[in-house]
Design an enzyme around this catalytic site. Structure first.
Site, PDB file in Angstrom:
ATOM      1  N   ASP A 136      85.743   8.164 -55.480  1.00  0.00           N
ATOM      2  CA  ASP A 136      85.221   7.460 -54.306  1.00  0.00           C
ATOM      3  C   ASP A 136      84.952   5.978 -54.553  1.00  0.00           C
ATOM      4  OD1 ASP A 136      81.783   7.110 -54.222  1.00  0.00           O
ATOM      5  OD2 ASP A 136      82.809   7.983 -55.940  1.00  0.00           O
ATOM      6  N   ASP A 196      79.448  11.585 -58.436  1.00  0.00           N
ATOM      7  CA  ASP A 196      78.699  10.819 -57.429  1.00  0.00           C
ATOM      8  C   ASP A 196      79.621  10.304 -56.333  1.00  0.00           C
ATOM      9  OD1 ASP A 196      75.805  10.500 -58.178  1.00  0.00           O
ATOM     10  OD2 ASP A 196      76.687   9.829 -60.061  1.00  0.00           O
ATOM     11  N   ASP A 226      85.588  13.089 -59.860  1.00  0.00           N
ATOM     12  CA  ASP A 226      84.375  12.313 -60.107  1.00  0.00           C
ATOM     13  C   ASP A 226      83.212  13.129 -59.525  1.00  0.00           C
ATOM     14  OD1 ASP A 226      82.657   9.981 -60.537  1.00  0.00           O
ATOM     15  OD2 ASP A 226      82.817   9.653 -58.373  1.00  0.00           O
TER      16      ASP A 226
END
Length: 248
Positions: free
Chosen positions: A188, A28, A26
């Site tokens: 996250d 961000d 991922d």
């Protein structure tokens, strides 16, 4: 504080993937700690339109309603009474403000260069998979010096369904010509973890901003603080030992 799911230890979580083919990231909160900038941009623009009776949103509201979500989901949470066009115009303005802030303030997650070197030294396939708009994704990857590192950049809004659906990760595997049985994911957010798990891959959760409990409940095999975390390197060393045995 428990950072392990019930069914796995870090050492065993990745060993079954041997021989490893691909690592998917991922962006961000996973490559860079960008949530503070997104929070800042949302807070500023929501204040301008008098959202929440003119009171600034707090970080708890941001995490609950915005962080890790696609623009469509964030818009639905923020503006349930707005038409789509109006909501998307607001989000476009927010993304433009974010891109203005990012070049000066974006910070890589600790140890990012170390894990990227590990991946590239082994000739593994790699992709960035994100719900961020393409302009944001490419800007962040460029700021972090990873433009040449990623072989594919998959955008949630360019798939039939964004995360938490598995579509973006399945698309990345297809573009890389990699098998979910020989790949894993760094994420996250709960929605991103759910997407990776639904695509059939183990997901290592980065506890950068989101509550650890929510990451484990979403299905992370284990959590790490950053890419220097000893748990990560124990798991990768065990994977390498299993791969070495396969070659004997």
């Amino acid at each position: 504080m428990s950072t392990l799911s019930n069914n796995h230890t870090p050492e065993s979580s990745l060993a079954k993937l041997a021989p490893l083919e691909a690592v998917l990231f991922d962006i961000d909160g996973t490559l860079c700690d960008s949530d503070p900038l997104h929070y800042l941009a949302f807070r500023e623009l929501l204040l301008e339109i008098g959202y929440n009776n003119g009171n600034p949103i707090d970080e708890e509201f941001f995490i609950k309603n915005i962080a890790g979500r696609s623009d469509t989901d964030a818009a639905r949470n923020l503006f349930p009474d707005w038409d789509r066009e109006k909501a998307m115009k607001f989000l476009d303005d927010k993304e433009a403000l974010y891109r203005k802030l990012a070049p000066k303030q974006l910070v890589a997650v600790n140890g990012l260069n170390k894990i990227c070197k590990w991946v590239s030294d082994r000739g593994l396939k790699r992709a960035a998979v994100t719900n961020a708009p393409r302009a944001n994704a490419e800007l962040m990857i460029s700021i972090l010096g990873l433009t040449d590192f990623f072989q594919a950049v998959v955008i949630g809004s360019e798939c039939e369904r964004a995360k938490p659906a598995p579509d973006p990760y399945l698309k990345a595997l297809k573009e890389l010509d990699a098998s979910p049985q020989h790949a894993f994911v760094f994420e996250d957010s709960p929605s991103g973890i759910k997407a990776g798990v639904a695509a059939g891959m183990p997901v290592i959760g980065l506890a950068t901003r989101n509550p650890e409990k929510s990451l484990l409940e979403a299905g992370a095999v284990f959590l790490i603080k950053d890419y220097e975390d000893p748990k990560l390197w124990m798991a990768l060393e065990e994977l390498e030992r299993v791969e070495a045995k396969l070659k004997e």
